[in-house]
Design a protein around this motif. Sequence first.
Motif, mmCIF file in Angstrom:
data_model
loop_
_atom_site.group_PDB
_atom_site.id
_atom_site.type_symbol
_atom_site.label_atom_id
_atom_site.label_comp_id
_atom_site.label_asym_id
_atom_site.label_seq_id
_atom_site.Cartn_x
_atom_site.Cartn_y
_atom_site.Cartn_z
ATOM 1 N N GLU A 101 0.820 -1.211 0.000
ATOM 2 C CA GLU A 101 0.000 0.000 0.000
ATOM 3 C C GLU A 101 0.852 1.259 0.000
ATOM 4 N N GLU A 102 2.170 1.123 0.210
ATOM 5 C CA GLU A 102 3.027 2.294 0.205
ATOM 6 C C GLU A 102 3.284 2.750 -1.221
ATOM 7 N N GLU A 103 3.456 4.053 -1.371
ATOM 8 C CA GLU A 103 3.765 4.594 -2.693
ATOM 9 C C GLU A 103 5.189 4.232 -3.073
ATOM 10 N N GLN A 104 5.389 3.631 -4.240
ATOM 11 C CA GLN A 104 6.709 3.224 -4.686
ATOM 12 C C GLN A 104 7.190 4.162 -5.786
ATOM 13 N N PRO A 105 8.487 4.521 -5.773
ATOM 14 C CA PRO A 105 9.009 5.401 -6.826
ATOM 15 C C PRO A 105 9.043 4.694 -8.169
ATOM 16 N N THR A 106 8.828 5.449 -9.231
ATOM 17 C CA THR A 106 8.884 4.902 -10.587
ATOM 18 C C THR A 106 9.809 5.759 -11.427
ATOM 19 N N SER A 107 10.276 5.174 -12.505
ATOM 20 C CA SER A 107 11.213 5.903 -13.360
ATOM 21 C C SER A 107 10.557 7.094 -14.035
ATOM 22 N N SER A 108 9.241 7.032 -14.235
ATOM 23 C CA SER A 108 8.556 8.129 -14.911
ATOM 24 C C SER A 108 8.263 9.289 -13.984
ATOM 25 N N SER A 109 8.307 9.045 -12.678
ATOM 26 C CA SER A 109 8.029 10.112 -11.712
ATOM 27 C C SER A 109 8.971 9.976 -10.535
ATOM 28 N N PRO A 110 10.240 10.366 -10.681
ATOM 29 C CA PRO A 110 11.215 10.208 -9.597
ATOM 30 C C PRO A 110 10.850 11.080 -8.410
ATOM 31 N N LEU A 111 10.948 10.515 -7.196
ATOM 32 C CA LEU A 111 10.603 11.258 -5.988
ATOM 33 C C LEU A 111 11.761 12.135 -5.576
ATOM 34 N N ARG A 112 11.484 13.371 -5.324
ATOM 35 C CA ARG A 112 12.507 14.235 -4.766
ATOM 36 C C ARG A 112 12.656 13.927 -3.292
ATOM 37 N N ALA A 113 13.886 13.804 -2.839
ATOM 38 C CA ALA A 113 14.133 13.433 -1.450
ATOM 39 C C ALA A 113 13.829 14.591 -0.542
ATOM 40 N N ASP A 213 0.435 -0.471 16.353
ATOM 41 C CA ASP A 213 -0.076 0.730 15.701
ATOM 42 C C ASP A 213 -0.768 0.430 14.375
ATOM 43 N N VAL A 214 -1.843 1.173 14.118
ATOM 44 C CA VAL A 214 -2.414 1.209 12.772
ATOM 45 C C VAL A 214 -1.659 2.299 12.025
ATOM 46 N N ILE A 215 -0.751 1.913 11.162
ATOM 47 C CA ILE A 215 0.057 2.876 10.436
ATOM 48 C C ILE A 215 -0.683 3.240 9.157
ATOM 49 N N ALA A 216 -1.159 4.461 9.079
ATOM 50 C CA ALA A 216 -1.873 4.899 7.884
ATOM 51 C C ALA A 216 -0.911 4.917 6.707
ATOM 52 N N PRO A 217 -1.348 4.506 5.526
ATOM 53 C CA PRO A 217 -0.464 4.535 4.355
ATOM 54 C C PRO A 217 0.011 5.951 4.060
ATOM 55 N N HIS A 218 1.288 6.052 3.715
ATOM 56 C CA HIS A 218 1.897 7.363 3.443
ATOM 57 C C HIS A 218 2.347 7.397 1.988
ATOM 58 N N HIS A 219 2.019 8.486 1.286
ATOM 59 C CA HIS A 219 2.325 8.607 -0.136
ATOM 60 C C HIS A 219 3.155 9.861 -0.383
ATOM 61 N N ASN A 220 4.153 9.732 -1.249
ATOM 62 C CA ASN A 220 4.990 10.851 -1.677
ATOM 63 C C ASN A 220 4.693 11.183 -3.132
ATOM 64 N N PHE A 221 4.687 12.475 -3.461
ATOM 65 C CA PHE A 221 4.582 12.878 -4.863
ATOM 66 C C PHE A 221 5.214 14.252 -5.035
ATOM 67 N N ASN A 222 5.492 14.596 -6.274
ATOM 68 C CA ASN A 222 6.183 15.841 -6.578
ATOM 69 C C ASN A 222 5.202 16.971 -6.889
ATOM 70 N N ALA A 223 5.641 18.183 -6.593
ATOM 71 C CA ALA A 223 4.779 19.341 -6.834
ATOM 72 C C ALA A 223 4.506 19.541 -8.328
ATOM 73 N N ASP A 224 5.456 19.106 -9.176
ATOM 74 C CA ASP A 224 5.265 19.294 -10.612
ATOM 75 C C ASP A 224 4.608 18.091 -11.279
ATOM 76 N N ASP A 225 4.167 17.136 -10.467
ATOM 77 C CA ASP A 225 3.457 15.983 -11.015
ATOM 78 C C ASP A 225 1.961 16.254 -10.898
ATOM 79 N N PHE A 226 1.378 16.801 -11.968
ATOM 80 C CA PHE A 226 -0.010 17.247 -11.905
ATOM 81 C C PHE A 226 -1.009 16.132 -12.202
ATOM 82 N N GLU A 229 -2.692 10.694 -8.814
ATOM 83 C CA GLU A 229 -4.009 10.533 -8.200
ATOM 84 C C GLU A 229 -4.052 11.117 -6.790
ATOM 85 N N HIS A 230 -2.888 11.198 -6.150
ATOM 86 C CA HIS A 230 -2.849 11.710 -4.777
ATOM 87 C C HIS A 230 -3.242 13.188 -4.724
#
Length: 649
Positions: A101-113, A213-226, A229-230
């Motif tokens: 359920e965690e957001e995984q990085p992809t080559s088409s949308s690299p996550l900024r650290a 703990d119930v750890i809610a899923p956490h998702h990362n995305f970039n500001a320029d990724d318009f 779905e997040h």
Amino acid sequence: MTILTFFSLRNAMFLLALNNTIVAAATRRSMRAAGTLTSTSTAALLNRQKLSSLAFSTTPTLLTRTRNSNNLRSFTPLSKTTRMMVSSSTTTDTEVTPQHEEEQPTSSSPLRATTATSSSLHTVMVHRNRQSAAFREGTPLIFGGSVGTTFTEHCLDDGGGTTTSSIPMGSLVAVVVDRNPPPKNKGNKRDSRGRRDTRGRRGGKPSSDKKVDVIAPHHNFNADDFETEHRGMIQQSQLIGYGVFNPESMYRVRILCHETMHPGLTKEIRSIRKDTQRGSSNCGKSDEENALQLILERKISDAIYTRLAMQLPSGDVTDTYRLINGEGDGLSGLAVDVLGGKAAIVMSSAAWCEIHKDTIVNVLEKCLGEHPLYNEGSADDLDIVWRNTPSRLKQDGYEVASDESSPDNDDESVDFVTNSVVVSTESSVKYLTYPYSDGQKTGFYADQRENRLMVAELCRDKRVLDLCCYNGGFALNAMIRGHAASAIGVDSSQDAVDASVANAELNGLAEKDISFVKDDISSFMKDVIEANEDEFDVIVLDPPKLAPSLSSLDKASRKYHALNRDAMNLINKTSGGLLLTCTCSAAMTQKDGGQYFLNIVNGAALSARRRVTLLRVSGAAPCHTQSPASFPAGAYLTAALFHVGPADK
């Protein structure tokens, strides 16, 4: 055929590698053009790792004095550090989120650290249910079970690091409510006999298993990724407000700004967050710091004007009061007492306060400098003293080194020092207070101000007994404002007794019939009962916290019963008298809506064979404000006034 296939695969792999190289080079060129590429960001693009824990330092509680403008003095930190550890294994709910359920990085949308200090926007999405409606209506605390999903948006000027697996502790977050229907209730599990399993639930037996703990899923995305779905989920949600996040606390979010209550402030914060998305400069300050500063300025300013409406401070009558009272003033975990108009004691009991300590002190300094009664015609300086409660901070997931923390005294031990005394005035009665010492809390309890006045009005020509007198507040008011015939104060601490004697002398009562005795109040009352000599017309029983939690309620109930029974036996047997009995235990005050404590007193009256009539029930002074949205969660003090009838012959 085999050779042809091999060369086809090799050519395809070569073309793919070449394409990735071209894309990476283009990315670096665009980042250089935008001024956002650093060596750390380059490394981040190549090495993405999940953040499982973090350790960082905050400012200590050891302080030294500096002088500022507007007749203010603050205490700035020394060069020591306070250790704070955050571990992903110390959370507290019941279910672990599956890894898929965690957001995984992809080559088409690299996550900024990102790190805790990078330019990122954090969002917490809560489930849509009755509780989320309460959040919209002003409830300030969000528990872990209410959190559905969390998001981190990495903005264009992000400076590198590693991607986040959770929102960092103390981060400012937008709180939104999911527009989707809530998940189905999974709480109808039954045991082998077909009975509903209520372990760990309210009203059921506590589970012996360790809470997970119930750890809610956490998702990362970039500001320029318009197209992510997040972003769409966040944009389609409903904004509740802004608060501070803590992944290690039972209170996941402490809301500091509700959209329904502060629409203008919400608009300003939303504008700051948009600047973060665009990578706009903010004069050296982080956007999060700017937004938090706005919230603090508004809340502290509101608190000041609330006290001014109560005539606090009021010249020579009262200059000691509570300025900020946690949730009551919209700043959960933060309290500030003003002593003598010369010291502002900050009491921190939440991790976010320690993390943003400098911002809190700076804003408080600014607001007090603009206070209409402190910045005009005052030659005195106002000190800001920082204190914390390590036990509460530990519960909030924040560990303070023992040699750098404030004392954690909830018992009767009092450590008065002879230097750095501040003379505080409450209802025209003067007290010696010690805001710079290692004593209990601030050295003064302003919560009983109205109750001290109320009892004093009933003490003319009466014999008064003040049990657990601390600094003699009830006894002094009875003599000075109530014109009592005599007063005796009893406390188990010699320092408290010495302070009470000094306060009596300070108020010119050295020649009056007032005395203070060092003794355990149970022993004192039993000795007086056995001697069958003294009787009193008015008795105040104000013991320390006997029930710090629900688990200690039964034991505390027996203690309250015995103390009230013995106190009633000291009331004038011929004409009866008054008993003001108090509890400062929230567990006792809130139990059965307050009826539980009254039942204990009634049971004590039956044991003492005295008839009691309830005259009034009150709480803390109004400067100890409460939030109507979360009442009675903030109620902790009960002061019940009874008339104790004559003893039957």
